[in-house]
Each structure stands twice: as structure tokens, then as C-alpha cells.
Design an enzyme around this catalytic site. Structure first.
Site, PDB file in Angstrom:
ATOM      1  CG  ASP A   1       3.632   9.194 -72.954  1.00 52.03           C
ATOM      2  OD1 ASP A   1       4.195   8.112 -73.222  1.00 52.03           O
ATOM      3  OD2 ASP A   1       3.815  10.229 -73.612  1.00 52.03           O
TER       4      ASP A   1
ATOM      5  CG  HIS B   1       4.549  -1.268 -71.519  1.00 52.41           C
ATOM      6  ND1 HIS B   1       4.212   0.056 -71.637  1.00 52.41           N
ATOM      7  CD2 HIS B   1       5.199  -1.585 -72.674  1.00 52.41           C
ATOM      8  CE1 HIS B   1       4.636   0.520 -72.814  1.00 52.41           C
ATOM      9  NE2 HIS B   1       5.248  -0.463 -73.453  1.00 52.41           N
TER      10      HIS B   1
ATOM     11  CG  LEU C   1     -13.962   3.852 -60.989  1.00 52.72           C
ATOM     12  CD1 LEU C   1     -13.959   5.386 -61.046  1.00 52.72           C
ATOM     13  CD2 LEU C   1     -12.553   3.365 -60.632  1.00 52.72           C
TER      14      LEU C   1
HETATM   15  C1  FPP Z   1       2.872   4.857 -73.258  1.00 46.77           C
HETATM   16  O1  FPP Z   1       4.159   4.837 -72.697  1.00 46.77           O
HETATM   17  C2  FPP Z   1       2.115   3.737 -72.761  1.00 46.77           C
HETATM   18  C3  FPP Z   1       1.536   2.791 -73.533  1.00 46.77           C
HETATM   19  C4  FPP Z   1       1.603   2.787 -74.989  1.00 46.77           C
HETATM   20  C5  FPP Z   1       0.827   1.661 -72.942  1.00 46.77           C
HETATM   21  C6  FPP Z   1       0.072   1.960 -71.685  1.00 46.77           C
HETATM   22  C7  FPP Z   1      -0.005   0.705 -70.937  1.00 46.77           C
HETATM   23  C8  FPP Z   1       0.055   0.583 -69.607  1.00 46.77           C
HETATM   24  C9  FPP Z   1       0.063   1.717 -68.661  1.00 46.77           C
HETATM   25  C10 FPP Z   1       0.163  -0.720 -68.951  1.00 46.77           C
HETATM   26  C11 FPP Z   1      -0.813  -1.676 -69.400  1.00 46.77           C
HETATM   27  C12 FPP Z   1      -2.172  -1.334 -68.988  1.00 46.77           C
HETATM   28  C13 FPP Z   1      -3.026  -2.272 -68.659  1.00 46.77           C
HETATM   29  C14 FPP Z   1      -4.433  -1.903 -68.428  1.00 46.77           C
HETATM   30  C15 FPP Z   1      -2.639  -3.670 -68.549  1.00 46.77           C
HETATM   31  P1  FPP Z   1       5.404   4.727 -73.671  1.00 46.77           P
HETATM   32  O2  FPP Z   1       5.756   3.302 -73.800  1.00 46.77           O
HETATM   33  O3  FPP Z   1       5.113   5.417 -74.958  1.00 46.77           O
HETATM   34  O4  FPP Z   1       6.487   5.502 -72.854  1.00 46.77           O
HETATM   35  P2  FPP Z   1       7.713   6.341 -73.467  1.00 46.77           P
HETATM   36  O5  FPP Z   1       7.114   7.582 -74.077  1.00 46.77           O
HETATM   37  O6  FPP Z   1       8.504   6.649 -72.240  1.00 46.77           O
HETATM   38  O7  FPP Z   1       8.412   5.458 -74.437  1.00 46.77           O
END
Ligand code: FPP
Length: 239
Positions: free
Chosen positions: A12, A29, A123
Site C-alpha cells: 500500500d 504503481h 521461492l
Molecule cells: C495500493 O496502493 C496498491 C495497489 C492497489 C496496487 C499494487 C500494485 C503494485 C505494487 C504494482 C503492480 C504489481 C505488479 C505485480 C505488477 P494505493 O494505490 O492504494 O496507494 P495509496 O493508498 O497511497 O493511494
């Protein structure tokens, strides 16, 4: 000899990381994807044998269409690029979650990388994509008959118990992630935004985990139980 761990991560904070830099959310992302790659490479040396990362929850479909399609494309390109890296590092990559709602490209990329990396023994990286723990539990229960016991539910979920769950970004909740599997997980919440999380932070998190005493409802180490009560002394001390 350190026991092998199942680590689960809620990645997150990508959006805030980007916002702090005046960048679009998708840049966050992309930085999150790089962070995941670093963590995957560092994990086996810390005794982690299974790593489940929450890449896209079933509730993330509620996000703006441009962010959703950007994330799907990122997933697809990530998986295409990772096949060779996984093979080199002995990583088996599989996905958990629904596939029927994913774009064709992402679905094909998952099928391909699962097939190519199935021999990876160092892994097991599980990416949770269009994943909802409640839905997974409902599906598992539908497959079972009669009055299943805990083991039968676990077997039906085909998902090992989590030892350590890390959530970055400062929130302290599970967000429908591995609810059954986290029954006795150690939880670690950090303010660190996911794109800033790297091998050093992972090292600290695992060290913190190793310091914790896991009791699974039992007593602390070295405590043998309630001393037997001498009824006479209880009665006398009443007087
Ligand atoms: C939450 O951060 C994150 C997500 C909803 C997506 C997670 C994706 C990745 C880490 C990258 C993609 C992964 C791969 C495997 C390609 P948020 O956007 O909710 O952050 P915020 O709370 O700061 O808005």
C-alpha cells in the site's frame, strides 16, 4: 537453522508516493512494481519460501477505469518481463484470485508464466490478482460436502497459513486478504510507502518477526501451566 516462512504483503502507498512527487498515480504503481522485484530477490536469503503479494483486490475494480487499465497493463508487462528472471532465481510464480474478469493479455501472461516457472524451487511467489479472501472462502466451502473440519477447509483453499503479514502505507487493516490463512499470522504495519520498501526494510521486518514469541493460543515458553492448588492452604488463607 531458521524455519521457512510464508510472508504476505499488502503493498500500500503507491498513490501517495507518486502524489508526494507530483507524479500520476500510475508512476507510483510502476515504482511499486520495482519494489516488488527487489523484495522477491531478497526474500529467499531471509528464509522466505512463500511470498503472497496483493497486487489487485476484487474491490480495486471500483477505481477509475484509467487506473484499472494501467494496472492491468503493468501486470501483463511485469509478468512477461519476469519469466526469465524467475527462471534464473528459481522462483515459481502463480496467481490466486479470479481470472475470468481479467483482460485477455493479463490472463495469457499469467498462464504463460505459471507454465514456464513451475519447476522453481527456491521461492513460491503468489500474486493475488482480482482476489477476495471472502470469495475464496466461499468457493472453498462450496466445493466441500458434509461438515468439513479446519484441515479440509485449508486443503480446499490450497493456500498455506501465513507466518508474517506486512502492510505498508500506514493503514492497519487486512482489506479482505488471506483472512483464514492469517489466523495466527504476526502482523506488522509500517508507515513506509510501498515503493520505498526494499531489502533493508524486509530484513528488519523478518528480524522483528523472529524476535516475537508465537504461542498459537498456548502459554509462553517456559511456563508449564497453572500450579496445582493446595485446597487446604486456600481454605486456611480465607480465615
Ligand atoms: C495500493 O496502493 C496498491 C495497489 C492497489 C496496487 C499494487 C500494485 C503494485 C505494487 C504494482 C503492480 C504489481 C505488479 C505485480 C505488477 P494505493 O494505490 O492504494 O496507494 P495509496 O493508498 O497511497 O493511494
Amino acid at each position: 537453522m531458521q524455519s521457512s516462512l510464508h510472508l504476505a504483503i499488502i503493498m500500500d502507498g503507491n498513490g501517495r508516493w507518486a502524489q508526494l512527487r507530483g507524479l500520476p498515480r500510475l508512476a507510483g504503481h510502476r515504482a511499486g512494481e520495482r519494489a516488488l522485484r527487489r523484495v522477491v530477490q531478497a526474500a529467499p536469503d531471509l528464509g522466505i519460501r512463500t511470498l503472497t503479494a496483493y497486487a489487485f483486490s476484487s474491490d480495486n475494480w471500483k477505481r477509475p477505469p484509467a487506473e484499472v487499465s494501467g494496472l492491468m497493463l503493468l501486470l501483463e508487462t511485469h509478468l512477461a518481463k519476469q519469466a526469465e528472471v524467475c527462471l534464473r532465481h528459481g522462483v515459481r510464480l502463480t496467481a490466486i484470485g479470479r481470472r475470468d474478469r481479467l483482460p485477455d493479455g493479463a490472463r495469457r501472461a499469467i498462464d504463460d508464466i505459471e507454465a514456464v516457472t513451475r519447476g522453481g524451487a527456491r521461492l513460491h511467489l503468489r500474486l493475488a490478482i482480482d482476489y477476495s479472501s471472502r470469495d475464496a472462502l466461499m468457493d472453498a466451502c462450496h466445493k466441500l460436502r458434509g461438515h468439513p473440519d479446519r484441515q479440509a477447509v485449508s486443503d480446499s483453499l490450497n493456500s498455506p497459513d501465513v507466518d508474517l503479514l506486512i502492510r505498508t502505507g500506514g493503514e492497519q487493516r487486512l482489506s479482505d486478504f488471506l483472512l483464514w490463512e492469517c489466523a495466527y499470522a504476526e502482523l506488522l504495519f509500517t508507515q513506509c510507502l510501498w515503493p520505498d520498501f526494499g531489502p533493508r526494510e524486509l530484513d528488519c521486518a523478518v528480524a522483528e518477526f523472529r524476535r516475537r514469541e508465537r504461542r498459537f493460543g498456548g502459554l509462553p515458553n517456559g511456563v508449564s501451566g497453572i500450579p496445582s492448588i493446595d485446597r487446604n492452604s486456600v481454605i486456611q488463607s480465607r480465615g
